[in-house]
Design a protein around this motif. Structure first.
Motif, short mmCIF file in Angstrom:
data_model
loop_
_atom_site.label_atom_id
_atom_site.label_comp_id
_atom_site.label_asym_id
_atom_site.label_seq_id
_atom_site.Cartn_x
_atom_site.Cartn_y
_atom_site.Cartn_z
N ILE A 132 0.83 -1.20 0.00
CA ILE A 132 0.00 0.00 0.00
C ILE A 132 0.87 1.25 0.00
O ILE A 132 0.59 2.24 -0.69
CB ILE A 132 -0.96 0.00 1.21
N MET A 133 1.98 1.22 0.76
CA MET A 133 2.89 2.37 0.83
C MET A 133 3.86 2.44 -0.34
O MET A 133 4.66 3.37 -0.43
CB MET A 133 3.69 2.32 2.14
N GLY A 134 3.83 1.46 -1.24
CA GLY A 134 4.72 1.47 -2.40
C GLY A 134 6.12 0.98 -2.11
O GLY A 134 7.00 1.04 -2.98
N GLY A 155 -2.60 -4.27 -9.85
CA GLY A 155 -3.57 -3.81 -8.87
C GLY A 155 -3.71 -2.30 -8.87
O GLY A 155 -2.98 -1.57 -9.57
N ARG A 156 -4.64 -1.81 -8.06
CA ARG A 156 -4.95 -0.38 -8.02
C ARG A 156 -5.19 0.04 -6.58
O ARG A 156 -5.79 -0.68 -5.80
CB ARG A 156 -6.20 -0.11 -8.87
N ILE A 157 -4.71 1.26 -6.25
CA ILE A 157 -4.97 1.85 -4.95
C ILE A 157 -5.55 3.24 -5.16
O ILE A 157 -5.05 4.01 -5.99
CB ILE A 157 -3.68 1.92 -4.08
N SER A 158 -6.61 3.55 -4.42
CA SER A 158 -7.18 4.88 -4.48
C SER A 158 -7.57 5.32 -3.08
O SER A 158 -7.88 4.50 -2.21
CB SER A 158 -8.38 4.93 -5.41
N LEU A 159 -7.54 6.63 -2.85
CA LEU A 159 -7.96 7.22 -1.58
C LEU A 159 -8.94 8.34 -1.90
O LEU A 159 -8.59 9.30 -2.59
CB LEU A 159 -6.76 7.75 -0.81
N ASN A 160 -10.15 8.19 -1.41
CA ASN A 160 -11.22 9.16 -1.69
C ASN A 160 -11.34 9.46 -3.18
O ASN A 160 -11.51 10.62 -3.59
CB ASN A 160 -10.97 10.45 -0.89
N GLY A 161 -11.24 8.40 -3.97
CA GLY A 161 -11.43 8.51 -5.41
C GLY A 161 -10.20 8.94 -6.18
O GLY A 161 -10.23 8.96 -7.42
N VAL A 162 -9.11 9.30 -5.50
CA VAL A 162 -7.87 9.71 -6.18
C VAL A 162 -6.99 8.49 -6.38
O VAL A 162 -6.65 7.80 -5.42
CB VAL A 162 -7.13 10.79 -5.37
N ASP A 163 -6.61 8.23 -7.63
CA ASP A 163 -5.79 7.06 -7.95
C ASP A 163 -4.34 7.32 -7.53
O ASP A 163 -3.70 8.27 -7.99
CB ASP A 163 -5.86 6.81 -9.46
N THR A 196 -2.02 4.74 -7.63
CA THR A 196 -1.32 3.52 -8.05
C THR A 196 0.10 3.76 -8.51
O THR A 196 1.01 3.00 -8.18
CB THR A 196 -2.12 2.81 -9.16
N ALA A 197 0.33 4.81 -9.28
CA ALA A 197 1.65 5.00 -9.90
C ALA A 197 2.61 5.83 -9.05
O ALA A 197 3.72 6.11 -9.48
CB ALA A 197 1.47 5.66 -11.27
N LEU A 198 2.19 6.21 -7.85
CA LEU A 198 3.03 7.11 -7.05
C LEU A 198 4.19 6.38 -6.39
O LEU A 198 4.05 5.25 -5.93
CB LEU A 198 2.19 7.79 -5.97
N PRO A 199 5.35 7.05 -6.28
CA PRO A 199 6.48 6.48 -5.53
C PRO A 199 6.19 6.53 -4.03
O PRO A 199 5.33 7.30 -3.58
CB PRO A 199 7.66 7.38 -5.91
N PRO A 200 6.92 5.73 -3.23
CA PRO A 200 6.63 5.64 -1.79
C PRO A 200 6.66 6.97 -1.05
O PRO A 200 5.89 7.17 -0.10
CB PRO A 200 7.72 4.71 -1.26
N ASN A 201 7.53 7.90 -1.45
CA ASN A 201 7.62 9.16 -0.71
C ASN A 201 6.41 10.07 -0.94
O ASN A 201 6.19 11.02 -0.19
CB ASN A 201 8.91 9.90 -1.09
#
Length: 233
Positions: A47-49, A56-64, A66-71
């Motif tokens: 989940i933290m990358g 797979g896909r991760i979203s928080l309050n509708g914001v995707d 998925t492609a973000l780096p851990p920081n």
């Protein structure tokens, strides 16, 4: 809401998560339970990358996310307290908290709010974190994560090795955060630490969620604990 869909994560060629999917709503405590090696810690790291899923896909309050780096994941409001706390032992309590503030550019009010949950840390404010007791280190790790003012807080075995009084203190903070609308994803081994605070329990085995149950259903049929944890209650 935090939504994880169909995570498949690997360590080298070894698959650690298989179709891992969960959701955590505001003001809800979801607990991941399972035997050692079931994939609980890997789930949080994915989940933290830190262990990026291959699918797979991760979203928080509708914001995707998925492609973000851990920081960048914490910048969106996901706080993480890893197993073993991972404090900067040579830095003081204050300096560790300031690192939390830097993560999301929150201000002194955020630190004050975090300290309000753990007033004992004020007495240790200028003490090196490596010299704190285990319970105080757990409090500091949680306070540092709270400095980002998270909408979701993930805790990996926060009561590990602690005395009953410290376990109760951390449990009380989890309950307060839930009441204030923070969604909490909790990994624990201790059944007695989970049952009083969890709203739902997701049982993991071999990198998969095998079954999700409301806490009342678990209390009514504790044989599920034997099945997935090898313990009775």
């Amino acid at each position: 809401m935090l939504k994880i869909e169909d995570f498949h994560s690997y360590y080298g060629q070894s698959q650690a998560l298989r179709g891992f999917s969960i959701s955590v709503s505001p003001g809800e405590v979801l607990c991941l339970l399972g035997r050692n090696g079931a994939g609980k810690t890997t789930a949080l790291k994915s989940i933290m990358g830190i262990v990026p899923p291959k699918r797979g896909r991760i979203s928080l309050n509708g914001v995707d996310l998925t492609a973000l780096p851990p920081n960048r994941i914490p910048m969106h409001g996901i706080g993480y307290v890893p197993q073993g706390r991972r404090l900067f032992s040579e830095l003081t309590v204050r300096e560790n908290l300031e690192i939390g503030l830097m993560t999301r550019q929150t201000g002194p009010e955020a630190m004050e709010r975090a300290l309000s949950y753990f007033p004992a840390l004020r007495e240790r404010f200028h003490q090196r974190s490596g010299t704190l007791s285990g319970g105080e280190q757990s409090m500091l790790a949680m306070a540092r994560a709270l400095c980002i003012e998270p909408t979701i807080l993930m805790l990996d075995e926060p009561t590990e090795g602690l005395m009953p009084s410290m376990i109760a203190a951390i449990r009380d903070v989890v309950v307060k955060l839930r009441e204030e609308g923070v969604g909490i994803l909790l990994v624990e081994q201790r059944i007695d630490a989970v049952l009083p605070v969890a709203d739902r329990i997701a049982f993991m085995d071999h990198g998969e969620i095998k079954v999700e149950m409301g806490i009342e259903a678990v209390r009514a049929d504790t044989s599920i604990l034997k099945k997935y944890l090898g313990v009775g209650h």
